[in-house]
Design an enzyme around this catalytic site. Sequence first.
Site, PDB file in Angstrom:
ATOM      1  CG  HIS A 181      33.536  30.800  20.911  1.00 23.86           C
ATOM      2  ND1 HIS A 181      32.324  31.360  21.214  1.00 23.86           N
ATOM      3  CD2 HIS A 181      34.340  31.019  21.968  1.00 23.86           C
ATOM      4  CE1 HIS A 181      32.391  31.896  22.413  1.00 23.86           C
ATOM      5  NE2 HIS A 181      33.595  31.700  22.895  1.00 23.86           N
ATOM      6  CG  ASP A 188      41.256  29.631  25.487  1.00 26.49           C
ATOM      7  OD1 ASP A 188      41.691  30.508  26.236  1.00 26.49           O
ATOM      8  OD2 ASP A 188      40.151  29.099  25.623  1.00 26.49           O
TER       9      ASP A 188
HETATM   10  N1  ACO Z   1      38.026  20.654  16.143  1.00 22.04           N
HETATM   11  C1  ACO Z   1      37.359  19.848  15.278  1.00 22.04           C
HETATM   12  N2  ACO Z   1      36.028  19.883  15.085  1.00 22.04           N
HETATM   13  C2  ACO Z   1      35.318  20.750  15.831  1.00 22.04           C
HETATM   14  C3  ACO Z   1      35.936  21.627  16.739  1.00 22.04           C
HETATM   15  C4  ACO Z   1      37.350  21.564  16.892  1.00 22.04           C
HETATM   16  N3  ACO Z   1      37.975  22.356  17.757  1.00 22.04           N
HETATM   17  N4  ACO Z   1      34.992  22.386  17.344  1.00 22.04           N
HETATM   18  C5  ACO Z   1      33.821  22.005  16.824  1.00 22.04           C
HETATM   19  N5  ACO Z   1      34.019  21.018  15.895  1.00 22.04           N
HETATM   20  C6  ACO Z   1      32.986  20.388  15.071  1.00 22.04           C
HETATM   21  C7  ACO Z   1      32.185  19.393  15.890  1.00 22.04           C
HETATM   22  O1  ACO Z   1      32.721  18.090  15.805  1.00 22.04           O
HETATM   23  C8  ACO Z   1      30.820  19.494  15.249  1.00 22.04           C
HETATM   24  O2  ACO Z   1      30.838  18.732  14.084  1.00 22.04           O
HETATM   25  P1  ACO Z   1      29.470  18.015  13.588  1.00 22.04           P
HETATM   26  O3  ACO Z   1      28.521  19.117  13.282  1.00 22.04           O
HETATM   27  O4  ACO Z   1      29.909  17.274  12.373  1.00 22.04           O
HETATM   28  O5  ACO Z   1      29.027  17.148  14.703  1.00 22.04           O
HETATM   29  C9  ACO Z   1      30.722  20.964  14.842  1.00 22.04           C
HETATM   30  O6  ACO Z   1      32.075  21.412  14.682  1.00 22.04           O
HETATM   31  C10 ACO Z   1      30.027  21.828  15.877  1.00 22.04           C
HETATM   32  O7  ACO Z   1      30.677  21.603  17.124  1.00 22.04           O
HETATM   33  P2  ACO Z   1      29.914  21.614  18.519  1.00 22.04           P
HETATM   34  O8  ACO Z   1      30.770  20.947  19.549  1.00 22.04           O
HETATM   35  O9  ACO Z   1      28.523  21.125  18.347  1.00 22.04           O
HETATM   36  O10 ACO Z   1      29.855  23.164  18.787  1.00 22.04           O
HETATM   37  P3  ACO Z   1      29.630  23.838  20.155  1.00 22.04           P
HETATM   38  O11 ACO Z   1      29.196  25.217  19.868  1.00 22.04           O
HETATM   39  O12 ACO Z   1      28.760  23.017  21.038  1.00 22.04           O
HETATM   40  O13 ACO Z   1      31.098  23.804  20.839  1.00 22.04           O
HETATM   41  C11 ACO Z   1      33.275  24.348  21.511  1.00 22.04           C
HETATM   42  C12 ACO Z   1      31.960  24.857  20.904  1.00 22.04           C
HETATM   43  C13 ACO Z   1      33.000  23.539  22.791  1.00 22.04           C
HETATM   44  C14 ACO Z   1      34.128  25.545  21.928  1.00 22.04           C
HETATM   45  C15 ACO Z   1      34.013  23.484  20.462  1.00 22.04           C
HETATM   46  O14 ACO Z   1      34.263  24.242  19.294  1.00 22.04           O
HETATM   47  C16 ACO Z   1      35.326  22.895  21.001  1.00 22.04           C
HETATM   48  O15 ACO Z   1      35.295  21.859  21.670  1.00 22.04           O
HETATM   49  N6  ACO Z   1      36.493  23.574  20.735  1.00 22.04           N
HETATM   50  C17 ACO Z   1      37.742  23.131  21.257  1.00 22.04           C
HETATM   51  C18 ACO Z   1      37.873  23.578  22.701  1.00 22.04           C
HETATM   52  C19 ACO Z   1      38.108  25.062  22.829  1.00 22.04           C
HETATM   53  O16 ACO Z   1      38.947  25.634  22.161  1.00 22.04           O
HETATM   54  N7  ACO Z   1      37.367  25.680  23.766  1.00 22.04           N
HETATM   55  C20 ACO Z   1      37.536  27.094  24.078  1.00 22.04           C
HETATM   56  C21 ACO Z   1      36.294  27.847  23.812  1.00 22.04           C
HETATM   57  S1  ACO Z   1      36.612  29.561  24.116  1.00 22.04           S
HETATM   58  C22 ACO Z   1      36.507  29.728  25.777  1.00 22.04           C
HETATM   59  O17 ACO Z   1      35.884  29.008  26.492  1.00 22.04           O
HETATM   60  C23 ACO Z   1      37.277  30.823  26.329  1.00 22.04           C
END
Ligand code: ACO
Length: 428
Positions: free
Chosen positions: A306, A363
């Site tokens: 998140h 979720d």
């Molecule tokens: N699985 C694997 N790796 C992940 C995940 C995941 N679900 N989420 C983040 N990471 C990793 C990224 O690859 C990144 O790695 P790095 O630093 O080596 O590049 C690091 O964790 C940070 O991730 P970001 O995408 O930069 O974090 P951000 O805060 O921008 O994204 C997000 C948050 C979009 C929710 C992300 O965690 C994600 O895509 N999760 C899966 C989708 C999801 O469940 N979304 C629901 C959010 S809740 C809502 O909207 C109600």
Amino acid sequence: MADKAATLTYDNKSIELPVLEGSVGPEVIDIRKLYGQTGAFTYDPGYKSTASCESALTYIDGDEGVLLHRGYPIGQLAEHSSFMEVSYLLLNGELPSKQELDDFSYTISRHTMLHEQLMTFYRGFRRDAHPMAIMCGVVGALSAFYHDSTDISDPEQRKIASHRLIAKMPTIAAMAYKYAVGQPFLYPDNSLSYTGNFLRMTFGVPAEPYEVNPVVEKAMDRIFILHADHEQNASTSTVRLAGSSGANPFACIAAGIACLWGPAHGGANEAALNMLREIGTPDRIPHYIERAKDKNDPFRLMGFGHRVYKNYDPRATVMQKTVREVFESLKVTDPLFETALQLEELALNDPYFIEKKLFPNVDFYSGIILSAIGFPTTMFTALFALARTVGWVAQWNEMISDPGQVIGRPRQLYTGPTERDYVPLGQR
Ligand code: ACO
């Protein structure tokens, strides 16, 4: 507001920037005059360090896993409150008295019907249209029907538009479902609760009476509470940005729905359940965890991570408990729940997820409950939109009521070509 200041040294010049203090949470450096004083912009794609507005609705401490609506913890609201009560709270700032709650629920129930002409819109969609595509279209079209509540300078019209949106969303979402499964639309039954009425419009048929299961009704109502508002997330910021130009509320909420649809936001509950189905059995979990960690593989654990929570999402805790209650009441089991629990345990003990502070979000478990209740995955995000509507309209109202409100207009770091002369077609 604090009388502190931050000093920024730039281009051999130091300027003082006021530091603002909210009631709780990090201090905020006010950079509004930065461009005027230095000629420089700030750069923050994704708004990772930027407060885009002032708000008194919802507070999140992502490090501690805290979510408060008007000061009340989400766990307490989910346990003791109802979606109607939380809606009142978000819109009005205080919990209602019994009379206020009754009046509010009554008012909402008086707006549940759709203009009959709107029904014909549905026939224009393919039967296999995604419910979110229908929601975007039909909610946007409300502005063509309810002209008497589109003057945003009139607080009374804003209130009526807000009530209409909250009240009509269940009808619109249920009809999107009915259209997909080829069953007749059901008109609202205002003798039922907000959530009971929605369940009946979705799963009832005209041929027989529909009895609302109180455990399912409570679980669904709780899911609505958990999704009611979440501070300045992508879809809420979209609603605010659309609203900042003076667009009418129905158009603004349609914009929010469009943003929510994305798999990184509201679409994640659909994606999370699809992922659990793809994983299937617990023995396949390690393979998928490895894939999620592999930078060359686009796969991510959906329902994990998140932007704000770097701790367990408090909504996921309530959601996990609700899964058990629904399963017990419906006397069902779902092997995917076992897969989800094991996936969570493995991920939470994996150094990659620990280091990046990736925890289950709201979720991760919601899809399992919604599926047990009988919703197809395509409806999941539509349910999220239904519940989030109250947050969207509350945030939109807060913005419009602010006398200092201006149109949202971010700037950019331009990296394209500098000025050059047009070359006629024949000379290129
Ligand atoms: N699985 C694997 N790796 C992940 C995940 C995941 N679900 N989420 C983040 N990471 C990793 C990224 O690859 C990144 O790695 P790095 O630093 O080596 O590049 C690091 O964790 C940070 O991730 P970001 O995408 O930069 O974090 P951000 O805060 O921008 O994204 C997000 C948050 C979009 C929710 C992300 O965690 C994600 O895509 N999760 C899966 C989708 C999801 O469940 N979304 C629901 C959010 S809740 C809502 O909207 C109600």
